[in-house]
Design a protein around this motif. Structure first.
Motif, PDB file in Angstrom:
ATOM      1  N   THR A  20       0.840  -1.199   0.000  1.00 47.51           N
ATOM      2  CA  THR A  20       0.000   0.000   0.000  1.00 47.51           C
ATOM      3  C   THR A  20       0.869   1.241   0.000  1.00 47.51           C
ATOM      4  OG1 THR A  20      -1.722  -1.167   1.229  1.00 47.51           O
ATOM      5  CG2 THR A  20      -1.843   1.212   1.235  1.00 47.51           C
ATOM      6  N   THR A  21       0.465   2.252  -0.773  1.00 46.74           N
ATOM      7  CA  THR A  21       1.165   3.534  -0.843  1.00 46.74           C
ATOM      8  C   THR A  21       0.152   4.652  -0.659  1.00 46.74           C
ATOM      9  OG1 THR A  21       2.759   2.598  -2.419  1.00 46.74           O
ATOM     10  CG2 THR A  21       2.623   5.007  -2.297  1.00 46.74           C
ATOM     11  N   ALA A  22       0.489   5.655   0.167  1.00 44.52           N
ATOM     12  CA  ALA A  22      -0.358   6.837   0.334  1.00 44.52           C
ATOM     13  C   ALA A  22      -0.057   7.819  -0.792  1.00 44.52           C
ATOM     14  CB  ALA A  22      -0.093   7.489   1.682  1.00 44.52           C
ATOM     15  N   LEU A  23      -1.107   8.314  -1.452  1.00 44.39           N
ATOM     16  CA  LEU A  23      -0.954   9.247  -2.570  1.00 44.39           C
ATOM     17  C   LEU A  23      -1.871  10.451  -2.390  1.00 44.39           C
ATOM     18  CD1 LEU A  23      -1.070   6.586  -5.408  1.00 44.39           C
ATOM     19  CD2 LEU A  23       0.950   7.866  -4.693  1.00 44.39           C
ATOM     20  N   HIS A  24      -1.437  11.583  -2.899  1.00 46.97           N
ATOM     21  CA  HIS A  24      -2.250  12.805  -2.897  1.00 46.97           C
ATOM     22  C   HIS A  24      -3.132  12.796  -4.141  1.00 46.97           C
ATOM     23  CE1 HIS A  24      -0.230  14.898   0.425  1.00 46.97           C
ATOM     24  NE2 HIS A  24       0.795  14.159   0.057  1.00 46.97           N
ATOM     25  N   VAL A  25      -4.349  13.303  -3.987  1.00 43.67           N
ATOM     26  CA  VAL A  25      -5.286  13.416  -5.100  1.00 43.67           C
ATOM     27  C   VAL A  25      -5.441  14.901  -5.409  1.00 43.67           C
ATOM     28  CG1 VAL A  25      -7.605  12.908  -5.954  1.00 43.67           C
ATOM     29  CG2 VAL A  25      -6.488  11.342  -4.341  1.00 43.67           C
ATOM     30  N   GLY A  26      -5.000  15.295  -6.598  1.00 43.35           N
ATOM     31  CA  GLY A  26      -5.045  16.699  -7.005  1.00 43.35           C
ATOM     32  C   GLY A  26      -6.195  16.983  -7.939  1.00 43.35           C
ATOM     33  N   LYS A  27      -6.066  18.076  -8.682  1.00 44.38           N
ATOM     34  CA  LYS A  27      -7.089  18.522  -9.619  1.00 44.38           C
ATOM     35  C   LYS A  27      -7.399  17.428 -10.641  1.00 44.38           C
ATOM     36  CE  LYS A  27      -8.193  22.537 -12.430  1.00 44.38           C
ATOM     37  NZ  LYS A  27      -7.716  23.836 -12.913  1.00 44.38           N
ATOM     38  N   TYR A  28      -8.670  17.199 -10.868  1.00 43.68           N
ATOM     39  CA  TYR A  28      -9.170  16.170 -11.790  1.00 43.68           C
ATOM     40  C   TYR A  28      -8.742  14.762 -11.395  1.00 43.68           C
ATOM     41  CZ  TYR A  28      -9.981  20.322 -14.623  1.00 43.68           C
ATOM     42  OH  TYR A  28     -10.365  21.566 -15.057  1.00 43.68           O
ATOM     43  N   GLY A  29      -8.376  14.565 -10.117  1.00 43.69           N
ATOM     44  CA  GLY A  29      -8.008  13.238  -9.644  1.00 43.69           C
ATOM     45  C   GLY A  29      -6.564  12.854  -9.892  1.00 43.69           C
ATOM     46  N   LYS A  30      -5.728  13.829 -10.227  1.00 42.74           N
ATOM     47  CA  LYS A  30      -4.319  13.537 -10.496  1.00 42.74           C
ATOM     48  C   LYS A  30      -3.663  12.943  -9.255  1.00 42.74           C
ATOM     49  CE  LYS A  30       0.019  15.522 -12.115  1.00 42.74           C
ATOM     50  NZ  LYS A  30       0.686  16.724 -12.630  1.00 42.74           N
ATOM     51  N   LEU A  31      -3.055  11.776  -9.405  1.00 42.96           N
ATOM     52  CA  LEU A  31      -2.386  11.082  -8.300  1.00 42.96           C
ATOM     53  C   LEU A  31      -0.901  11.401  -8.302  1.00 42.96           C
ATOM     54  CD1 LEU A  31      -4.150   7.650  -8.777  1.00 42.96           C
ATOM     55  CD2 LEU A  31      -4.461   9.199  -6.847  1.00 42.96           C
ATOM     56  N   THR A  32      -0.396  11.851  -7.143  1.00 45.30           N
ATOM     57  CA  THR A  32       1.024  12.164  -7.000  1.00 45.30           C
ATOM     58  C   THR A  32       1.483  11.752  -5.612  1.00 45.30           C
ATOM     59  OG1 THR A  32       0.491  14.412  -6.257  1.00 45.30           O
ATOM     60  CG2 THR A  32       1.004  14.131  -8.597  1.00 45.30           C
ATOM     61  N   LEU A  33       2.775  11.523  -5.486  1.00 43.67           N
ATOM     62  CA  LEU A  33       3.351  11.158  -4.198  1.00 43.67           C
ATOM     63  C   LEU A  33       3.393  12.359  -3.262  1.00 43.67           C
ATOM     64  CD1 LEU A  33       4.499   8.655  -2.827  1.00 43.67           C
ATOM     65  CD2 LEU A  33       6.741   9.285  -3.678  1.00 43.67           C
TER      66      LEU A  33
END
Length: 124
Positions: free
Chosen positions: A91-104
């Motif tokens: 499992t990895t925690a990811l940030h959800v940005g504009k339009y659902g963009k996934l980034t570390l």
């Protein structure tokens, strides 16, 4: 009457190559590479079919705009008399940005390093 098209809000936002590389600190990328190579080699060596499957599950981290991304690689490679299989889940925690963009890291985080690893110039 003119027809104006709105920009597509569901356009691909997540950089897939970066997403795969970010998972589990690069371990997912390496595990996937090894699974693909082992299964392909075994398929050629044993003249039978192999299989590699990837699964992603997302669950919001309460009170944040982050998700836990559970990622699983499952593969089966043919052997001379049967098959050998493995399953790896993390499992990895990811940030959800504009339009659902996934980034570390969050997109609005100030950059302190450039892509080449040198320190970024202070913003004014």
């Amino acid at each position: 009457m003119s027809t104006v098209t709105k920009p597509e809000t569901t356009a691909a936002a997540t950089d897939v190559a970066e997403f795969i590389t970010d998972l589990d600190g690069g371990t997912f990328d390496r595990s996937l590479s090894m699974a693909l190579s082992q299964v392909a080699a075994a398929a050629v060596d044993n003249k039978r079919e192999g299989k590699v499957s990837i699964e992603f599950k997302f669950k919001q981290i309460p009170g944040t705009t982050q998700v836990h991304c559970a990622h699983t690689i499952k593969f089966s490679r043919p052997t001379m008399d049967g098959e050998a299989s493995e399953k790896v889940s993390r499992t990895t925690a990811l940030h959800v940005g504009k339009y659902g963009k996934l980034t570390l890291a969050p997109e609005n985080q100030m950059s302190f390093l450039q892509k080449d690893g040198n320190l970024a110039a202070p913003s004014k």
